[in-house]
Design a protein around this motif. Structure first.
Motif, PDB file in Angstrom:
ATOM      1  N   GLY A  60      57.480  38.390  29.235  1.00  0.00           N
ATOM      2  CA  GLY A  60      56.292  38.546  30.066  1.00  0.00           C
ATOM      3  C   GLY A  60      56.416  39.624  31.120  1.00  0.00           C
ATOM      4  N   SER A  61      55.652  39.489  32.184  1.00  0.00           N
ATOM      5  CA  SER A  61      55.515  40.525  33.201  1.00  0.00           C
ATOM      6  C   SER A  61      56.675  40.602  34.192  1.00  0.00           C
ATOM      7  CB  SER A  61      54.209  40.308  33.972  1.00  0.00           C
ATOM      8  OG  SER A  61      54.253  39.044  34.622  1.00  0.00           O
ATOM      9  N   LYS A  62      57.640  39.713  34.098  1.00  0.00           N
ATOM     10  CA  LYS A  62      58.799  39.755  34.990  1.00  0.00           C
ATOM     11  C   LYS A  62      60.027  40.198  34.192  1.00  0.00           C
ATOM     12  CE  LYS A  62      57.041  35.990  37.789  1.00  0.00           C
ATOM     13  NZ  LYS A  62      57.270  34.625  38.245  1.00  0.00           N
ATOM     14  N   PRO A  63      60.279  41.509  34.085  1.00  0.00           N
ATOM     15  CA  PRO A  63      61.375  42.006  33.242  1.00  0.00           C
ATOM     16  C   PRO A  63      62.739  41.452  33.629  1.00  0.00           C
ATOM     17  CG  PRO A  63      60.047  43.841  34.067  1.00  0.00           C
ATOM     18  CD  PRO A  63      59.536  42.593  34.717  1.00  0.00           C
ATOM     19  N   GLU A  64      62.937  41.162  34.899  1.00  0.00           N
ATOM     20  CA  GLU A  64      64.224  40.634  35.347  1.00  0.00           C
ATOM     21  C   GLU A  64      64.478  39.218  34.812  1.00  0.00           C
ATOM     22  OE1 GLU A  64      61.215  39.481  38.466  1.00  0.00           O
ATOM     23  OE2 GLU A  64      61.638  41.293  37.323  1.00  0.00           O
ATOM     24  N   CYS A  65      63.443  38.561  34.291  1.00  0.00           N
ATOM     25  CA  CYS A  65      63.570  37.199  33.766  1.00  0.00           C
ATOM     26  C   CYS A  65      63.555  37.149  32.237  1.00  0.00           C
ATOM     27  CB  CYS A  65      62.435  36.329  34.308  1.00  0.00           C
ATOM     28  SG  CYS A  65      62.492  36.093  36.074  1.00  0.00           S
TER      29      CYS A  65
END
Length: 84
Positions: free
Chosen positions: A22-27
């Protein structure tokens, strides 16, 4: 519903391993999906949103109830091949 049909349709069931993209690349990564019953997602259900939302937990953590990513839309996850 048979497991074969779930795999064919790529449906996510609570407890499935999923890949978050999704929109949180760090996750981005592998998580266990659970239905999200928070007030925010409950309100979305109440106003008629058909978009099921999940909270994702680390399947390898000691505390498997510790939520890592909240309010995840179905479009942001893919059912892992590990479930097959």
């Amino acid at each position: 519903m048979s497991d074969t049909l779930l795999r064919t349709l790529d449906l996510v069931e609570p407890g499935d391993l999923v890949l978050y993209h999704g929109s949180k690349p760090e996750c981005h990564g592998l998580y266990m999906a659970r239905l999200c019953f928070c007030a925010h997602c409950g309100h979305a259900d109440h106003v008629g949103s058909a978009d099921t939302r999940y909270h994702l937990t680390d399947p390898f953590a000691e505390d498997t109830d510790a939520c890592v990513v909240h309010h995840v839309r179905r479009a942001s996850i893919t059912r892992s091949a590990v479930n097959a």
